[in-house]
Design a protein around this motif. Structure first.
Motif, PDB file in Angstrom:
ATOM      1  N   ILE A  81       0.810  -1.214   0.000  1.00 35.05           N
ATOM      2  CA  ILE A  81       0.000   0.000   0.000  1.00 35.05           C
ATOM      3  C   ILE A  81       0.848   1.272   0.000  1.00 35.05           C
ATOM      4  N   ASP A  82       2.099   1.181   0.500  1.00 33.69           N
ATOM      5  CA  ASP A  82       3.006   2.326   0.530  1.00 33.69           C
ATOM      6  C   ASP A  82       3.924   2.371  -0.681  1.00 33.69           C
ATOM      7  N   MET A  83       3.616   1.558  -1.703  1.00 28.43           N
ATOM      8  CA  MET A  83       4.411   1.466  -2.928  1.00 28.43           C
ATOM      9  C   MET A  83       5.830   0.963  -2.672  1.00 28.43           C
ATOM     10  N   GLU A  84       5.976   0.109  -1.653  1.00 28.69           N
ATOM     11  CA  GLU A  84       7.243  -0.564  -1.375  1.00 28.69           C
ATOM     12  C   GLU A  84       7.152  -1.981  -1.936  1.00 28.69           C
ATOM     13  N   PRO A  85       8.202  -2.463  -2.608  1.00 26.64           N
ATOM     14  CA  PRO A  85       8.150  -3.819  -3.168  1.00 26.64           C
ATOM     15  C   PRO A  85       7.990  -4.877  -2.078  1.00 26.64           C
ATOM     16  N   VAL A  86       7.097  -5.824  -2.301  1.00 24.12           N
ATOM     17  CA  VAL A  86       6.902  -6.938  -1.381  1.00 24.12           C
ATOM     18  C   VAL A  86       7.920  -8.006  -1.757  1.00 24.12           C
ATOM     19  N   PRO A  87       8.718  -8.482  -0.778  1.00 29.82           N
ATOM     20  CA  PRO A  87       9.751  -9.482  -1.093  1.00 29.82           C
ATOM     21  C   PRO A  87       9.150 -10.790  -1.624  1.00 29.82           C
ATOM     22  N   GLY A  88       9.917 -11.453  -2.475  1.00 28.33           N
ATOM     23  CA  GLY A  88       9.550 -12.780  -2.933  1.00 28.33           C
ATOM     24  C   GLY A  88       8.861 -12.852  -4.282  1.00 28.33           C
ATOM     25  N   TYR A  89       8.610 -11.728  -4.910  1.00 26.28           N
ATOM     26  CA  TYR A  89       7.973 -11.737  -6.229  1.00 26.28           C
ATOM     27  C   TYR A  89       9.029 -11.580  -7.312  1.00 26.28           C
ATOM     28  N   ALA A  90       9.071 -12.532  -8.230  1.00 26.05           N
ATOM     29  CA  ALA A  90      10.029 -12.448  -9.329  1.00 26.05           C
ATOM     30  C   ALA A  90       9.743 -11.239 -10.219  1.00 26.05           C
TER      31      ALA A  90
END
Length: 83
Positions: free
Chosen positions: A62-71
């Motif tokens: 929601i804060d436009m920070e990348p979520v870890p673990g997505y290729a």
């Protein structure tokens, strides 16, 4: 203006000055619209053929920070959007 427009209707509305901005967007995993705004004249003249967005936009919180673990969470992964 309500509802969906055909490309011809959009072109007419842009020519008359009724529409000055076109938003090309999709929803991210938080349900927020992400994408681009185009000057309407530019959109109907050329940008409607193709534009690009980064897959990175689909893997943000929601804060436009990348979520870890997505290729797909990479600025290098571009996707073409065409009509």
């Amino acid at each position: 203006m309500r509802g969906m427009l055909s490309f011809d209707d959009l072109t007419t509305a842009v020519a008359s000055g009724e529409i000055d901005t076109v938003v090309v967007a999709f929803t991210d995993m938080a349900g927020q619209l992400v994408g681009k705004r185009f000057h309407a004249e530019h959109f109907v003249e050329s940008a409607h053929e193709e534009t690009h967005a980064c897959c990175y936009l689909l893997a943000n919180d929601i804060d436009m920070e990348p979520v870890p673990g997505y290729a797909a969470a990479s600025w290098g992964q571009a996707m073409a959007i065409s009509r």
